[in-house]
Design a protein around this motif. Structure first.
Motif, PDB file in Angstrom:
ATOM      1  N   VAL A 258     -66.032 -10.502 -23.173  1.00  0.00           N
ATOM      2  CA  VAL A 258     -66.168  -9.519 -22.099  1.00  0.00           C
ATOM      3  C   VAL A 258     -66.296 -10.305 -20.801  1.00  0.00           C
ATOM      4  O   VAL A 258     -66.895 -11.386 -20.769  1.00  0.00           O
ATOM      5  CB  VAL A 258     -67.396  -8.600 -22.336  1.00  0.00           C
ATOM      6  CG1 VAL A 258     -68.689  -9.386 -22.347  1.00  0.00           C
ATOM      7  CG2 VAL A 258     -67.461  -7.492 -21.307  1.00  0.00           C
ATOM      8  N   PHE A 259     -65.686  -9.798 -19.730  1.00  0.00           N
ATOM      9  CA  PHE A 259     -65.653 -10.504 -18.453  1.00  0.00           C
ATOM     10  C   PHE A 259     -66.366  -9.670 -17.400  1.00  0.00           C
ATOM     11  O   PHE A 259     -66.029  -8.494 -17.187  1.00  0.00           O
ATOM     12  CB  PHE A 259     -64.210 -10.762 -18.024  1.00  0.00           C
ATOM     13  CG  PHE A 259     -63.444 -11.602 -19.008  1.00  0.00           C
ATOM     14  CD1 PHE A 259     -63.421 -12.977 -18.880  1.00  0.00           C
ATOM     15  CD2 PHE A 259     -62.776 -11.029 -20.075  1.00  0.00           C
ATOM     16  CE1 PHE A 259     -62.732 -13.766 -19.786  1.00  0.00           C
ATOM     17  CE2 PHE A 259     -62.093 -11.799 -20.990  1.00  0.00           C
ATOM     18  CZ  PHE A 259     -62.073 -13.174 -20.846  1.00  0.00           C
TER      19      PHE A 259
ATOM     20  N   TYR B 127     -68.314 -10.625 -26.715  1.00  0.00           N
ATOM     21  CA  TYR B 127     -68.215  -9.164 -26.759  1.00  0.00           C
ATOM     22  C   TYR B 127     -69.539  -8.584 -27.260  1.00  0.00           C
ATOM     23  O   TYR B 127     -70.099  -9.056 -28.246  1.00  0.00           O
ATOM     24  CB  TYR B 127     -67.070  -8.735 -27.679  1.00  0.00           C
ATOM     25  CG  TYR B 127     -66.815  -7.249 -27.674  1.00  0.00           C
ATOM     26  CD1 TYR B 127     -66.103  -6.653 -26.637  1.00  0.00           C
ATOM     27  CD2 TYR B 127     -67.308  -6.442 -28.693  1.00  0.00           C
ATOM     28  CE1 TYR B 127     -65.875  -5.287 -26.621  1.00  0.00           C
ATOM     29  CE2 TYR B 127     -67.089  -5.072 -28.687  1.00  0.00           C
ATOM     30  CZ  TYR B 127     -66.367  -4.507 -27.646  1.00  0.00           C
ATOM     31  OH  TYR B 127     -66.162  -3.155 -27.628  1.00  0.00           O
ATOM     32  N   GLY B 128     -70.059  -7.571 -26.574  1.00  0.00           N
ATOM     33  CA  GLY B 128     -71.355  -6.989 -26.931  1.00  0.00           C
ATOM     34  C   GLY B 128     -72.507  -7.608 -26.171  1.00  0.00           C
ATOM     35  O   GLY B 128     -73.673  -7.299 -26.424  1.00  0.00           O
ATOM     36  N   ALA B 129     -72.188  -8.507 -25.196  1.00  0.00           N
ATOM     37  CA  ALA B 129     -73.235  -9.193 -24.436  1.00  0.00           C
ATOM     38  C   ALA B 129     -74.059  -8.207 -23.619  1.00  0.00           C
ATOM     39  O   ALA B 129     -73.560  -7.195 -23.122  1.00  0.00           O
ATOM     40  CB  ALA B 129     -72.603 -10.236 -23.519  1.00  0.00           C
ATOM     41  N   THR B 130     -75.343  -8.525 -23.483  1.00  0.00           N
ATOM     42  CA  THR B 130     -76.279  -7.691 -22.734  1.00  0.00           C
ATOM     43  C   THR B 130     -76.562  -8.310 -21.367  1.00  0.00           C
ATOM     44  O   THR B 130     -76.110  -9.419 -21.061  1.00  0.00           O
ATOM     45  CB  THR B 130     -77.602  -7.559 -23.496  1.00  0.00           C
ATOM     46  OG1 THR B 130     -78.195  -8.869 -23.602  1.00  0.00           O
ATOM     47  CG2 THR B 130     -77.385  -6.999 -24.893  1.00  0.00           C
ATOM     48  N   VAL B 131     -77.337  -7.570 -20.573  1.00  0.00           N
ATOM     49  CA  VAL B 131     -77.797  -8.095 -19.284  1.00  0.00           C
ATOM     50  C   VAL B 131     -78.502  -9.429 -19.476  1.00  0.00           C
ATOM     51  O   VAL B 131     -78.320 -10.371 -18.698  1.00  0.00           O
ATOM     52  CB  VAL B 131     -78.744  -7.075 -18.615  1.00  0.00           C
ATOM     53  CG1 VAL B 131     -79.568  -7.730 -17.516  1.00  0.00           C
ATOM     54  CG2 VAL B 131     -77.949  -5.898 -18.055  1.00  0.00           C
TER      55      VAL B 131
ATOM     56  N   GLN C 263     -79.072  -4.824 -11.779  1.00  0.00           N
ATOM     57  CA  GLN C 263     -78.229  -3.796 -11.179  1.00  0.00           C
ATOM     58  C   GLN C 263     -76.807  -4.017 -11.680  1.00  0.00           C
ATOM     59  O   GLN C 263     -76.223  -5.079 -11.460  1.00  0.00           O
ATOM     60  CB  GLN C 263     -78.249  -3.893  -9.650  1.00  0.00           C
ATOM     61  CG  GLN C 263     -79.412  -3.184  -9.005  1.00  0.00           C
ATOM     62  CD  GLN C 263     -79.209  -2.995  -7.514  1.00  0.00           C
ATOM     63  OE1 GLN C 263     -78.424  -3.713  -6.886  1.00  0.00           O
ATOM     64  NE2 GLN C 263     -79.897  -2.044  -6.924  1.00  0.00           N
ATOM     65  N   VAL C 264     -76.277  -3.030 -12.378  1.00  0.00           N
ATOM     66  CA  VAL C 264     -74.908  -3.095 -12.876  1.00  0.00           C
ATOM     67  C   VAL C 264     -74.099  -2.031 -12.157  1.00  0.00           C
ATOM     68  O   VAL C 264     -74.383  -0.835 -12.285  1.00  0.00           O
ATOM     69  CB  VAL C 264     -74.852  -2.890 -14.406  1.00  0.00           C
ATOM     70  CG1 VAL C 264     -73.409  -2.863 -14.889  1.00  0.00           C
ATOM     71  CG2 VAL C 264     -75.625  -3.990 -15.118  1.00  0.00           C
TER      72      VAL C 264
ATOM     73  N   VAL D  82     -75.778  -3.097 -22.612  1.00  0.00           N
ATOM     74  CA  VAL D  82     -74.567  -3.813 -23.036  1.00  0.00           C
ATOM     75  C   VAL D  82     -73.525  -3.743 -21.921  1.00  0.00           C
ATOM     76  O   VAL D  82     -73.218  -2.671 -21.403  1.00  0.00           O
ATOM     77  CB  VAL D  82     -73.998  -3.211 -24.339  1.00  0.00           C
ATOM     78  CG1 VAL D  82     -72.697  -3.913 -24.724  1.00  0.00           C
ATOM     79  CG2 VAL D  82     -75.015  -3.339 -25.466  1.00  0.00           C
ATOM     80  N   LEU D  83     -72.983  -4.898 -21.548  1.00  0.00           N
ATOM     81  CA  LEU D  83     -72.045  -4.990 -20.429  1.00  0.00           C
ATOM     82  C   LEU D  83     -70.620  -4.673 -20.864  1.00  0.00           C
ATOM     83  O   LEU D  83     -70.243  -4.907 -22.019  1.00  0.00           O
ATOM     84  CB  LEU D  83     -72.097  -6.402 -19.831  1.00  0.00           C
ATOM     85  CG  LEU D  83     -73.460  -6.814 -19.261  1.00  0.00           C
ATOM     86  CD1 LEU D  83     -73.440  -8.275 -18.850  1.00  0.00           C
ATOM     87  CD2 LEU D  83     -73.837  -5.937 -18.074  1.00  0.00           C
ATOM     88  N   ARG D  84     -69.848  -4.162 -19.907  1.00  0.00           N
ATOM     89  CA  ARG D  84     -68.447  -3.836 -20.161  1.00  0.00           C
ATOM     90  C   ARG D  84     -67.558  -4.652 -19.231  1.00  0.00           C
ATOM     91  O   ARG D  84     -68.000  -5.150 -18.198  1.00  0.00           O
ATOM     92  CB  ARG D  84     -68.209  -2.341 -19.936  1.00  0.00           C
ATOM     93  CG  ARG D  84     -69.031  -1.449 -20.857  1.00  0.00           C
ATOM     94  CD  ARG D  84     -68.960  -0.001 -20.439  1.00  0.00           C
ATOM     95  NE  ARG D  84     -67.622   0.531 -20.537  1.00  0.00           N
ATOM     96  CZ  ARG D  84     -67.266   1.749 -20.120  1.00  0.00           C
ATOM     97  NH1 ARG D  84     -68.159   2.552 -19.561  1.00  0.00           N
ATOM     98  NH2 ARG D  84     -66.026   2.159 -20.250  1.00  0.00           N
TER      99      ARG D  84
END
Length: 721
Positions: A387-388, A401-405, A424-425, A435-437
């Protein structure tokens, strides 16, 4: 609407009734909901849309769903497509539009320094790969009209996006005409003087070039006609960018670039006779002109992995000029021209097989929409484990992939992760578990009071993050243990109580803890009150000392005392120094030799001769620096029994009665005298140093083997001193 009629006619020809109806429907919606402001300052939306659709039709030959989604991208240019799009146009078109919106939002400010990650981010965001075709057409059109764009920031976005993302994608897909033109446009923007110079020189040399080409192909035409082959001949001029690239690589001026063009023979042939026909034409070419075998490429007998088929040869004409000739059938030429994605593989090398497979599927999506239904949704997330996301400064970070803050925080720096409380996302505050996108912009929020928690390991995705958390926990644990020990030591001093290892061990036992570190850590974390420990000590103060002493301490009473003079005099009877008796000598304490060891003598300045083992840690240095002071020494051959001092180290598990088992073996079974013992217990393990009196090296080896057989003993070995 009149300006859109050519596209309506095109869709009527290539699409089914449903596709044509949806396209006409979206054009009406566009007419009613025109975007108030232009997406690119200086280029009207209608002009941009017409230009994109012309490329989609002429160069990419896309179908109705792509045209419909491209139109919707102007109706909803800045926000995610609403639910009504899915209701009115279906899931497929909604998915294509969603990909366009997400990729369009990607910033390319720093793309040149992170080209690979920029490209992978774009590929990951486009859930349906046809989104990329719409964006490729936009990038192509905007480069053609670069000077019209009024915003400097938008110019940077367009140029960087083309260089890092869309030109490489066009290359991979085999859209060579688009790719070459985009490269030339980039060169004209970045190096206008060089571009204009090469363009002018090509124009000036056009007549001469055509004359050379016509002269070259004239004999081919005559011979091909004579042998009854059906064919077409094309001459292909190199792009300005490829000419400039060759000038740079070979460090030559324009005039020294001789292969400015290539000749292509395109043959009409039945499929069964294609190879035979191509080799027939090859024989004609090589009979007429001298060929270079080293530059001959046979992709007919062995086609490339992508399916590309052609014969390439380079020949020299009568004037000594080298010219590349490509020989293929009409079918082969059509497949190559339509982009079978062969070129990238042999020039760009091997890459991610997932991405290659995904990109190759676009070809199915371009020509026949029925194949899309058969192949299912083409989703890039099936082919990536990454994930980027963007930092606040616009830099890209690649995460699992599936990485969190929290994964993101630790990827910046361990201290940022340790102090992270939330983030802040995309402008919204979210917890560390969020989970980040792809494409998220993340800004970490920290607090100096935050500490790592064991629970964090359970929700982060990266093993590297888990390692950093464990390391931080270990550091924090060490700090807590040290602080807890200092607190307890200070309290004991104030209470005038003894603070020693025996007391600590007894407290650990009473509290049913696994090790003494837990005691100190719990004191630091205020899970144990030192006053409760004081009560435990006072309750036991009238009991016997054995309840607060270790089993090893009780051994001291039975240790054998030995006089050094007595030992040294006995050693005189069993040693021979350089075949001379009666010389004053002593056994070196650095290696403690015993009878049976291989030894040598060393003449000291004030203490006579010291006897060392050959394996003494100091032996190598003595032999190197003072070879003249080394003398022969050996043990006397007799049966006299003499005691020698030596030391052994014992490592093992600290279990009840282990000390008794060790002394039982040493004293009772092996009849060896113990002269000193020192044991340290830590974390359920012990390490001991035992001084012994043994008769010789065989006696010692037998003892070591016997000790190793005791259950719970991990290591036993002789010490040098």
């Amino acid at each position: 609407m009149k300006r859109l009629e050519p596209f309506i006619n095109y869709i009527d020809k290539v699409a089914d009734e449903k596709g044509a109806t949806l396209y006409k429907k979206v054009l009406k919606e566009f007419d009613q909901k025109k975007v108030a402001s232009d997406i690119y300052q200086g280029i009207p939306n209608m002009e941009l849309m017409l230009g994109m659709k012309s490329i989609l039709q002429t160069n990419l030959k896309t179908q109705s769903n792509v045209f419909t989604a491209a139109t919707l991208a102007f109706i909803y240019p800045y926000k995610e497509p609403p639910k009504e799009v899915k209701d009115n146009y279906g899931e497929e078109i909604h998915r294509i539009l969603e990909g366009v919106q997400k990729v369009r939002a990607v910033k390319h400010d720093k793309a040149l320094g992170q080209a690979d990650m920029q490209r992978q981010l774009v590929l990951s965001l486009a859930r349906d790969t046809r989104s990329l075709l719409i964006l490729l057409s936009a990038s192509h059109y905007l480069l053609r009209n670069y000077e019209k764009i009024q915003s400097f920031e938008q110019k940077v976005q367009v140029l960087n996006g083309a260089i890092t993302v869309f030109i490489p994608i066009a290359h991979r897909l085999g859209f060579y005409v688009i790719k070459s033109e985009m490269e030339d446009l980039v060169l004209s923007i970045q190096e206008p003087e060089i571009y204009d110079s090469i363009k002018t020189k090509l124009a000036e040399s056009e007549k001469e070039r055509n004359k050379i080409i016509n002269k070259f192909i004239a004999p081919l035409i005559m011979e091909m006609n004579a042998q009854g082959l059906q064919y077409k001949i094309k001459s292909r001029l190199k792009s300005i960018n490829s000419i400039y690239t060759k000038m740079q690589k070979q460090n030559i001026p324009f005039e020294k670039v001789y292969d400015l063009w290539a000749i292509r023979l395109i043959l009409d042939s039945d499929k069964e006779k294609e190879k035979e026909t191509c080799w027939h034409a090859y024989s004609i070419v090589t009979n007429l002109y001298e060929s270079s075998l080293s530059r001959m490429r046979d992709w007919i007998t062995m086609p490339k992995g992508s399916g590309y088929e052609s014969l390439h040869t380079t020949v020299k004409d009568e004037d000594g000029r080298w010219t590349e000739v490509q020989i293929r059938t009409a079918r082969m030429d059509e497949e190559a021209e339509n982009g079978m994605a062969a070129h990238w593989r042999y020039k760009g090398g091997k890459g991610s097989q997932g991405i290659d497979f995904w990109l190759s599927e676009i070809r199915k999506a371009i020509g026949d929409e029925s194949k899309i239904k058969d192949s299912g949704q083409i989703q890039p997330d099936k082919f990536t484990n990454e994930v980027f996301v963007f930092t606040p400064g616009g830099d890209l970070k690649k995460l699992k992939y599936g990485a969190t803050v929290l994964d993101f925080a630790y990827s910046i720096h361990s201290e940022v992760g340790n102090k992270c409380i939330n983030a802040q996302v995309n402008g919204k505050v979210v917890p560390i578990k969020h989970v980040l996108r792809n494409g998220d912009q993340v800004s970490i929020i920290t607090s100096k009071n935050q500490k790592p928690s064991v629970d964090w390991i359970n929700f982060v995705a990266s093993s590297r993050t888990k390692t950093k958390i464990r390391k931080a926990l270990d550091v924090q644990r060490t700090i807590d243990i040290k602080r807890g020990k200092e607190i307890l030591e200070r309290k004991f001093k104030n209470w005038k109580l003894d603070f020693n290892q025996n007391v600590i061990d007894e407290l650990v036992h009473k509290l049913k803890l696994r090790e003494h570190y837990e005691l100190f850590q719990n004191i630091a974390l205020e899970k144990i009150d030192p006053l409760d420990l004081k009560k435990l000590i006072q309750e036991e103060e009238n009991e016997e000392d054995k309840h607060i002493t270790t089993s090893f301490d009780s051994l001291n009473d039975s240790l054998h005392e030995v006089e050094e003079d007595e030992l040294e005099s006995s050693h005189q009877d069993v040693l021979v120094i350089d075949k001379i008796d009666g010389i004053n000598f002593q056994l070196a304490k650095c290696c403690s030799p015993i009878q049976g060891d291989k030894i040598f003598g060393f003449v000291t300045v004030t203490k006579g001769i010291s006897v060392h083992r050959n394996t003494c840690p100091n032996a190598a240095e003595m032999r190197k620096r003072y070879p003249y002071r080394i003398i022969e020494a050996k043990w006397r051959a007799n049966n006299k029994k003499v005691n020698f001092k030596t030391s052994i180290s014992i490592l093992g598990t600290d279990t009840m009665g282990q000390a008794n088992r060790i002394t039982q073996v040493i004293s009772n079974e092996m009849k060896v005298n113990i002269i000193s013992m020192n044991f340290i217990s830590k974390g359920g393990l012990f390490e001991g140093k035992v001084g012994l009196l043994v008769q010789d090296s065989q006696h010692l080896e037998a003892l070591l083997e016997k000790l190793k057989s005791i259950n719970g003993i991990n290591q036993v070995f002789r010490l040098d001193s």
